[in-house]
Design an enzyme around this catalytic site. Structure first.
Site, PDB file in Angstrom:
ATOM      1  N   ALA A   1      -5.263  12.702  -3.881  1.00 40.36           N
ATOM      2  CA  ALA A   1      -6.724  12.845  -4.047  1.00 40.36           C
ATOM      3  C   ALA A   1      -7.382  11.497  -4.355  1.00 40.36           C
ATOM      4  O   ALA A   1      -6.791  10.687  -5.049  1.00 40.36           O
ATOM      5  CB  ALA A   1      -7.011  13.829  -5.179  1.00 40.36           C
ATOM      6  N   PRO A   2      -8.579  11.258  -3.846  1.00 40.40           N
ATOM      7  CA  PRO A   2      -9.456  12.170  -3.088  1.00 40.40           C
ATOM      8  C   PRO A   2      -9.182  12.198  -1.576  1.00 40.40           C
ATOM      9  O   PRO A   2      -9.969  12.754  -0.828  1.00 40.40           O
ATOM     10  CB  PRO A   2     -10.843  11.597  -3.364  1.00 40.40           C
ATOM     11  CG  PRO A   2     -10.606  10.129  -3.565  1.00 40.40           C
ATOM     12  CD  PRO A   2      -9.250   9.996  -4.185  1.00 40.40           C
ATOM     13  N   GLY A   3      -8.081  11.602  -1.140  1.00 40.73           N
ATOM     14  CA  GLY A   3      -7.703  11.763   0.263  1.00 40.73           C
ATOM     15  C   GLY A   3      -8.044  10.590   1.163  1.00 40.73           C
ATOM     16  O   GLY A   3      -7.920  10.697   2.385  1.00 40.73           O
ATOM     17  N   GLY A   4      -8.462   9.474   0.594  1.00 35.77           N
ATOM     18  CA  GLY A   4      -8.826   8.312   1.422  1.00 35.77           C
ATOM     19  C   GLY A   4      -7.658   7.845   2.279  1.00 35.77           C
ATOM     20  O   GLY A   4      -7.813   7.622   3.487  1.00 35.77           O
ATOM     21  N   LYS A   5      -6.491   7.740   1.652  1.00 39.70           N
ATOM     22  CA  LYS A   5      -5.345   7.229   2.430  1.00 39.70           C
ATOM     23  C   LYS A   5      -4.745   8.337   3.293  1.00 39.70           C
ATOM     24  O   LYS A   5      -4.209   8.052   4.364  1.00 39.70           O
ATOM     25  CB  LYS A   5      -4.309   6.601   1.492  1.00 39.70           C
ATOM     26  CG  LYS A   5      -4.874   5.368   0.787  1.00 39.70           C
ATOM     27  CD  LYS A   5      -3.842   4.598   0.027  1.00 39.70           C
ATOM     28  CE  LYS A   5      -4.496   3.534  -0.838  1.00 39.70           C
ATOM     29  NZ  LYS A   5      -5.309   4.100  -1.956  1.00 39.70           N
TER      30      LYS A   5
ATOM     31  N   ASP B   1       3.173  18.800  -8.864  1.00 42.67           N
ATOM     32  CA  ASP B   1       3.612  17.548  -9.480  1.00 42.67           C
ATOM     33  C   ASP B   1       4.593  16.879  -8.528  1.00 42.67           C
ATOM     34  O   ASP B   1       5.673  17.429  -8.253  1.00 42.67           O
ATOM     35  CB  ASP B   1       4.276  17.887 -10.828  1.00 42.67           C
ATOM     36  CG  ASP B   1       4.758  16.649 -11.551  1.00 42.67           C
ATOM     37  OD1 ASP B   1       4.749  15.561 -10.942  1.00 42.67           O
ATOM     38  OD2 ASP B   1       5.154  16.781 -12.726  1.00 42.67           O
TER      39      ASP B   1
ATOM     40  N   CYS C   1      -3.147   0.160  -7.469  1.00 40.51           N
ATOM     41  CA  CYS C   1      -4.296  -0.754  -7.473  1.00 40.51           C
ATOM     42  C   CYS C   1      -4.274  -1.507  -8.799  1.00 40.51           C
ATOM     43  O   CYS C   1      -5.224  -1.466  -9.570  1.00 40.51           O
ATOM     44  CB  CYS C   1      -5.613  -0.011  -7.237  1.00 40.51           C
ATOM     45  SG  CYS C   1      -5.923   1.339  -8.377  1.00 40.51           S
TER      46      CYS C   1
HETATM   47  C1  LIG Z   1      -4.488   6.259  -7.173  1.00 35.99           C
HETATM   48  S1  LIG Z   1      -4.997   7.900  -7.055  1.00 35.99           S
HETATM   49  C2  LIG Z   1      -4.708   8.258  -5.376  1.00 35.99           C
HETATM   50  C3  LIG Z   1      -5.804   7.816  -4.445  1.00 35.99           C
HETATM   51  C4  LIG Z   1      -5.565   8.347  -3.042  1.00 35.99           C
HETATM   52  N1  LIG Z   1      -4.255   7.993  -2.535  1.00 35.99           N
HETATM   53  C5  LIG Z   1      -6.616   7.830  -2.056  1.00 35.99           C
HETATM   54  O1  LIG Z   1      -6.402   6.848  -1.401  1.00 35.99           O
HETATM   55  O2  LIG Z   1      -7.681   8.471  -1.983  1.00 35.99           O
HETATM   56  C6  LIG Z   1      -3.653   8.742  -7.773  1.00 35.99           C
HETATM   57  C7  LIG Z   1      -3.729  10.261  -7.708  1.00 35.99           C
HETATM   58  O3  LIG Z   1      -2.462  10.773  -8.112  1.00 35.99           O
HETATM   59  C8  LIG Z   1      -2.664  11.971  -8.833  1.00 35.99           C
HETATM   60  N2  LIG Z   1      -1.421  12.180  -9.604  1.00 35.99           N
HETATM   61  C9  LIG Z   1      -1.070  11.640 -10.785  1.00 35.99           C
HETATM   62  N3  LIG Z   1       0.142  12.046 -11.143  1.00 35.99           N
HETATM   63  C10 LIG Z   1       0.579  12.869 -10.165  1.00 35.99           C
HETATM   64  C11 LIG Z   1       1.762  13.611  -9.976  1.00 35.99           C
HETATM   65  N4  LIG Z   1       2.753  13.600 -10.866  1.00 35.99           N
HETATM   66  N5  LIG Z   1       1.875  14.377  -8.861  1.00 35.99           N
HETATM   67  C12 LIG Z   1       0.860  14.405  -7.946  1.00 35.99           C
HETATM   68  N6  LIG Z   1      -0.290  13.729  -8.086  1.00 35.99           N
HETATM   69  C13 LIG Z   1      -0.423  12.953  -9.175  1.00 35.99           C
HETATM   70  C14 LIG Z   1      -3.899  11.704  -9.621  1.00 35.99           C
HETATM   71  O4  LIG Z   1      -4.513  12.903 -10.062  1.00 35.99           O
HETATM   72  C15 LIG Z   1      -4.747  10.916  -8.635  1.00 35.99           C
HETATM   73  O5  LIG Z   1      -5.570  11.778  -7.901  1.00 35.99           O
END
Ligand SMILES: C[S@@+](CC[C@H](N)C(=O)[O-])C[C@H]1O[C@@H](n2cnc3c(N)ncnc32)[C@H](O)[C@@H]1O
Length: 472
Positions: A283-287, A338, A410
């Site tokens: 989330a939010p799904g950009g990548k 998770d 990041c």
């Molecule tokens: C850096 S953001 C991702 C941004 C996303 N890849 C993008 O480009 O839009 C990290 C995400 O990992 C989620 N997250 C954290 N721990 C997690 C876990 N154990 N399992 C799945 N998602 C997790 C967070 O809620 C957050 O939405």
């Protein structure tokens, strides 16, 4: 504060200069009151995003622009306040005083004439029950500041936190990690982030999109593989074809993920069927969207396209993945779960490629989230590094032999990047480092333009490491 502020807010451009609305109604004293209230909330641990969302929508852009300025220069403002008042005033009065000082200390960059700011800050204090009793004290401090500004600024120049506007531990860490570049990184963190778009190459291309920008009276320059950096940020609804999915907001460094993971993967696996890709923290799904755009039918991933599973632990945030993909006309299998416990969401079939965009300190994107530097604690780094190591260890078994995992954060802290990957490689003999641009340090404005052969232009701080699993 959320552990992972989005590096590419979808709805609004990063606040840069003050919008006209901030200059007209409501009166400046009211905006200063609201800005000080947001600052007090952030100091009490609320994220900047939540603090500004609490402001009524009509006033939000102006207050947020003032607030970003205040948070960027908070180290300086607090140092000045300590010299002006030996005892810390109550939180509401201190927030108002620091708001005025952060806006007025540098006359050349002040959004309003310093005398006006001082008058209006005193008016703000008088008009609120929480600060009324300190109005004369605030008045005395700010009048003295106006009289002695040059001297006070010179005194506070000797304090690193005032000079660089970051916590001392943060400055020391950067100094140790990047002995040649730490000042450049701190300066970039205090600058304005550009608005960068990713062009959806399933629907258009960069030259055509640049033309549509010109027709809309906007200007941009190409960056990265499919990116366009706007000359000036605009609300997304003003961008040509945004609703139709022609472009998305995404920093240039974040745009490296899809090409790094997918470039050459199919050739290396020698497969003709759809590539099975996992986006583990989605989330939010950009990548997720970029993976699908980059590797979609007929795209760089070649014949067969992609099947993407997007996993997200936060149910509310997971909805945003669906919204992002729907606007772009893309599809993925979205799972709430998770990523470190695959048994709850995985069907047991190995993946050709895994993207782990791990939760991190977000130390590379403080230009867009200036509050992050003040809300983070140094101990967060160790905690997040442990979480990242657990995610890596849990996801590596899901990669097929010969497949790849792209790890990214990041962050500019080595513990969340280079050190993390060194430790992983030391414990996993079936992994090799295929490619890593290492820690990309945030680049901004003039500095970014001066770096020769810098295809990313002005970008956030990121770390990438592409790992390949040994074939059987
Ligand atoms: C850096 S953001 C991702 C941004 C996303 N890849 C993008 O480009 O839009 C990290 C995400 O990992 C989620 N997250 C954290 N721990 C997690 C876990 N154990 N399992 C799945 N998602 C997790 C967070 O809620 C957050 O939405």
């Amino acid at each position: 504060m959320p552990a992972h502020p989005d590096s590419s807010p979808a709805g609004s451009p990063p606040p840069q200069s003050l919008p006209q609305s901030a200059l007209q109604s409501p009166p400046l004293w009211r905006q200063l009151q609201l800005t000080a209230q947001a600052l007090a909330a952030i100091r009490a641990g609320t994220s900047g995003t939540a603090a500004f969302e609490a402001v009524e929508p009509a006033l939000r852009p102006g207050v947020q622009a003032l607030g970003f300025h205040v948070i960027r220069w908070l180290g300086r403002a607090e140092a000045l306040r300590r010299h002006l008042a030996k005892r810390t005033p109550p939180p509401a009065a201190d927030a108002l005083l620091c708001t005025a000082l952060a806006l007025a200390w540098d006359a050349a960059a002040a959004p309003y004439e310093p005398f006006t700011l001082v008058d209006q800050a005193v008016e703000a204090a008088k008009r609120h029950s929480g600060t009324r009793a300190q109005a004369s004290f605030i008045n005395a401090c700010l009048r003295r500041f106006l009289r002695e500004r040059d001297e006070l600024v010179a005194i506070t120049d000797r304090e690193p936190v005032a000079q660089w506007n970051h916590p001392r531990w943060w400055i020391e860490r950067l100094r140790r990690a990047y002995p040649r570049d730490w000042q450049r990184v701190l300066a970039a963190n205090n600058s304005h982030a550009p608005m960068t778009l990713r062009v959806n190459r399933l629907k258009t291309d960069v030259p055509a999109y640049l033309e549509s920008l010109v027709l809309a009276g906007l200007e941009g320059v190409p960056v990265a593989d499919s990116g366009v950096q706007l000359r000036a940020p605009r609300p997304v609804h003003e961008l040509p074809g945004f609703g139709a999915g022609l472009a998305s907001v995404q920093d240039a460094a974040a745009q490296l993920a899809a090409p790094l993971l997918l470039g050459g993967l199919r050739e290396s696996l020698g497969s003709d069927s759809p590539l099975r890709i996992l986006d583990a923290c989605a989330a939010p799904g950009g990548k997720t969207a970029h993976l699908l755009e980059f590797g979609g039918q007929g795209g760089h991933a070649g014949r067969g396209g992609l099947e993407v599973t997007a996993v997200e632990v936060d149910q509310q945030r997971s909805r945003r993945i669906g919204e992002t993909l729907a606007r772009l006309g893309l599809e993925a299998d979205i799972r709430i779960g998770d990523a470190a416990r695959p048994s709850s969401w995985w069907d047991g079939r190995l993946f050709d490629g895994v993207l782990l965009d791990a939760p991190c300190t977000a130390s590379g994107i403080v230009r867009r989230h200036p509050d992050v530097r003040w809300l983070r604690r140094e101990s967060d780094i160790e905690q997040l590094a442990l979480q990242q190591a657990m995610l890596l260890a849990s996801l590596w078994p899901l990669v097929r032999p010969g497949g790849r995992l792209l790890y990214c954060t990041c962050s500019v802290f080595l513990e969340e990047g280079a050190h993390q990957i060194d430790a992983f490689l030391a414990h996993n003999t079936d992994a090799r480092l295929l490619r890593s641009p290492g820690h990309l340090l945030p680049q901004s404005g003039e500095i970014a333009r001066a770096v020769r052969d810098n295809p990313l232009g002005d970008h956030d701080g990121f770390f990438y490491a592409l790992l390949e699993k040994a074939p059987h």
